[in-house]
Design a protein around this motif. Structure first.
Motif, PDB file in Angstrom:
ATOM      1  N   GLY A  22       0.807  -1.207   0.000  1.00  0.00           N
ATOM      2  CA  GLY A  22       0.000   0.000   0.000  1.00  0.00           C
ATOM      3  C   GLY A  22       0.843   1.260   0.000  1.00  0.00           C
ATOM      4  N   SER A  23       0.180   2.370  -0.319  1.00  0.00           N
ATOM      5  CA  SER A  23       0.825   3.680  -0.306  1.00  0.00           C
ATOM      6  C   SER A  23      -0.158   4.699   0.246  1.00  0.00           C
ATOM      7  CB  SER A  23       1.258   4.099  -1.719  1.00  0.00           C
ATOM      8  OG  SER A  23       2.219   3.210  -2.244  1.00  0.00           O
ATOM      9  N   GLY A  24       0.362   5.747   0.860  1.00  0.00           N
ATOM     10  CA  GLY A  24      -0.491   6.788   1.408  1.00  0.00           C
ATOM     11  C   GLY A  24       0.209   8.121   1.396  1.00  0.00           C
ATOM     12  N   LYS A  42       6.305   0.682   7.346  1.00  0.00           N
ATOM     13  CA  LYS A  42       5.951   1.929   6.668  1.00  0.00           C
ATOM     14  C   LYS A  42       7.191   2.791   6.516  1.00  0.00           C
ATOM     15  CE  LYS A  42       2.109   4.083   6.650  1.00  0.00           C
ATOM     16  NZ  LYS A  42       0.862   4.846   6.891  1.00  0.00           N
ATOM     17  N   LYS A  43       7.603   2.986   5.283  1.00  0.00           N
ATOM     18  CA  LYS A  43       8.755   3.841   4.962  1.00  0.00           C
ATOM     19  C   LYS A  43       8.222   5.230   4.638  1.00  0.00           C
ATOM     20  CE  LYS A  43      12.864   3.949   1.966  1.00  0.00           C
ATOM     21  NZ  LYS A  43      12.701   5.271   1.315  1.00  0.00           N
ATOM     22  N   LEU A  44       8.519   6.191   5.504  1.00  0.00           N
ATOM     23  CA  LEU A  44       7.976   7.533   5.336  1.00  0.00           C
ATOM     24  C   LEU A  44       8.634   8.260   4.178  1.00  0.00           C
ATOM     25  CD1 LEU A  44       7.652   8.809   9.027  1.00  0.00           C
ATOM     26  CD2 LEU A  44       6.016   7.505   7.664  1.00  0.00           C
ATOM     27  N   HIS A  45       7.834   9.105   3.525  1.00  0.00           N
ATOM     28  CA  HIS A  45       8.384   9.961   2.488  1.00  0.00           C
ATOM     29  C   HIS A  45       9.361  10.964   3.118  1.00  0.00           C
ATOM     30  CE1 HIS A  45       5.612   8.176  -0.224  1.00  0.00           C
ATOM     31  NE2 HIS A  45       4.544   8.848   0.172  1.00  0.00           N
ATOM     32  N   GLN A  46      10.191  11.548   2.275  1.00  0.00           N
ATOM     33  CA  GLN A  46      11.078  12.608   2.742  1.00  0.00           C
ATOM     34  C   GLN A  46      10.244  13.862   2.984  1.00  0.00           C
ATOM     35  OE1 GLN A  46      14.424  12.288   3.387  1.00  0.00           O
ATOM     36  NE2 GLN A  46      14.154  10.116   2.959  1.00  0.00           N
ATOM     37  N   LEU A  47      10.069  14.224   4.235  1.00  0.00           N
ATOM     38  CA  LEU A  47       9.234  15.359   4.594  1.00  0.00           C
ATOM     39  C   LEU A  47      10.114  16.480   5.155  1.00  0.00           C
ATOM     40  CD1 LEU A  47       6.323  13.418   6.324  1.00  0.00           C
ATOM     41  CD2 LEU A  47       6.297  14.459   4.060  1.00  0.00           C
ATOM     42  N   GLN A  48      10.153  17.586   4.458  1.00  0.00           N
ATOM     43  CA  GLN A  48      10.967  18.709   4.891  1.00  0.00           C
ATOM     44  C   GLN A  48      10.356  19.361   6.130  1.00  0.00           C
ATOM     45  OE1 GLN A  48      13.926  19.361   3.502  1.00  0.00           O
ATOM     46  NE2 GLN A  48      13.538  17.593   2.169  1.00  0.00           N
ATOM     47  N   GLY A  49      11.190  19.681   7.098  1.00  0.00           N
ATOM     48  CA  GLY A  49      10.724  20.392   8.275  1.00  0.00           C
ATOM     49  C   GLY A  49      10.315  19.502   9.429  1.00  0.00           C
ATOM     50  N   LEU A 154      -8.367  10.551  11.823  1.00  0.00           N
ATOM     51  CA  LEU A 154      -9.149   9.316  11.885  1.00  0.00           C
ATOM     52  C   LEU A 154     -10.078   9.246  10.681  1.00  0.00           C
ATOM     53  CD1 LEU A 154      -9.454   6.925  13.879  1.00  0.00           C
ATOM     54  CD2 LEU A 154     -11.455   8.102  14.810  1.00  0.00           C
ATOM     55  N   LYS A 155     -10.018   8.154   9.955  1.00  0.00           N
ATOM     56  CA  LYS A 155     -10.829   7.938   8.757  1.00  0.00           C
ATOM     57  C   LYS A 155     -10.828   6.443   8.468  1.00  0.00           C
ATOM     58  CE  LYS A 155      -6.823   8.932   5.818  1.00  0.00           C
ATOM     59  NZ  LYS A 155      -6.289   9.796   4.740  1.00  0.00           N
ATOM     60  N   PRO A 156     -11.699   5.965   7.573  1.00  0.00           N
ATOM     61  CA  PRO A 156     -11.773   4.515   7.307  1.00  0.00           C
ATOM     62  C   PRO A 156     -10.437   3.893   6.895  1.00  0.00           C
ATOM     63  CG  PRO A 156     -13.705   5.593   6.424  1.00  0.00           C
ATOM     64  CD  PRO A 156     -12.798   6.691   6.883  1.00  0.00           C
ATOM     65  N   GLY A 157      -9.611   4.644   6.187  1.00  0.00           N
ATOM     66  CA  GLY A 157      -8.320   4.103   5.775  1.00  0.00           C
ATOM     67  C   GLY A 157      -7.358   3.892   6.922  1.00  0.00           C
ATOM     68  N   ASN A 158      -7.623   4.517   8.081  1.00  0.00           N
ATOM     69  CA  ASN A 158      -6.772   4.361   9.257  1.00  0.00           C
ATOM     70  C   ASN A 158      -7.386   3.461  10.320  1.00  0.00           C
ATOM     71  OD1 ASN A 158      -4.701   5.936   8.287  1.00  0.00           O
ATOM     72  ND2 ASN A 158      -5.495   7.830   9.148  1.00  0.00           N
TER      73      ASN A 158
END
Length: 246
Positions: A22-24, A42-49, A154-158
């Motif tokens: 999966g991807s999110g 879960k490998k997090l994207h590179q998030l600046q800051g 919080l949402k159905p995907g989580n």
């Protein structure tokens, strides 16, 4: 538990596509086995800051959360490595911060896979079990720790389901950790706007009511379906109750 990046690369075959499940908005998820247990990586994207000290402190706290309706955090990794990568058409030698989270693997998929246009594809006893379990997990987060833990996305995907369709709240803490990043702001406004309460949309005010509002939207979507939800949200409460009974 801290897990070294080389260990994670070994069990995911260096994050191979055939292990991706999966991807999110926050990252990509891989299925792997660690010490005999199936896990979701879960490998997090590179998030600046993103504040790495905050990341470490947040997950030291979250790994202490133990409840049957909250996805269990098994371990995490935040580690720098140097690698060649393309930048403006040229290869450059850059320092990359890799952030990886490891959770228990959930075999029943996420709740959004079971919500259809007109109604939920699950029988009412199962729907009730999911609603009740999600409420109990959320109550645990809000009341059992030294101070409340707010999910804020919080949402159905989580909401993840195990083999017996027991619900477990996932992606806990990620909203708070990346709240200052541009990626987060864009995704929240465009992707999950319907799950945010008016007081947050209007003024940014946050309380436990934020998650309760999101839970209410989830319950209505389960009962009415994605398309019917918008019709229900415009009904008077008495008409909505009668509609659900029918």
């Amino acid at each position: 538990m801290d897990i070294q990046l080389h260990e994670i690369e070994a069990i995911t075959n260096k994050f191979a596509d055939d292990q991706k499940i999966g991807s999110g908005g926050y990252g990509d998820v891989y299925r792997a086995t660690h010490k005999g247990e199936e896990i979701a990586v879960k490998k997090l994207h590179q998030l600046q800051g993103l504040d790495d000290k905050q990341f470490h402190a947040e997950y030291r706290n979250l790994r202490e959360v133990r409840h049957q309706n909250v996805v269990r955090l098994i371990g995490y990794c935040y580690q720098t490595q140097k690698k060649y990568m393309e930048h403006n058409g040229e290869l450059v030698f850059a320092t990359i911060m890799e952030r990886v989270l490891c959770f228990e693997y959930m075999h029943g998929r996420s709740l959004d896979k079971h919500i259809q246009d007109e109604s939920c594809g699950l029988e009412w006893p199962t729907c009730y079990k999911i609603i009740k379990g999600t409420c109990e997990g959320l109550d645990h987060l809000h009341t059992s720790q030294g101070k409340p833990i707010f999910h804020l996305d919080l949402k159905p995907g989580n909401i993840l389901l195990d083999e017996s369709m027991t619900p477990k709240i996932g992606d806990l803490g990620l909203s708070r950790l990346v709240a200052s990043t541009k990626t987060h702001q864009t995704r929240m406004r465009d992707g999950t706007l319907g799950f945010m309460p008016p007081e947050y949309v209007d003024s940014g005010f946050i309380s436990k009511k934020f998650d309760v509002f999101s839970l209410g939207v989830i319950i209505i979507k389960m009962l009415a379906g994605d398309k019917s939800y918008f019709r229900c949200s415009e009904m008077p409460s008495e008409q909505f109750i009668e509609y659900i009974r029918v």
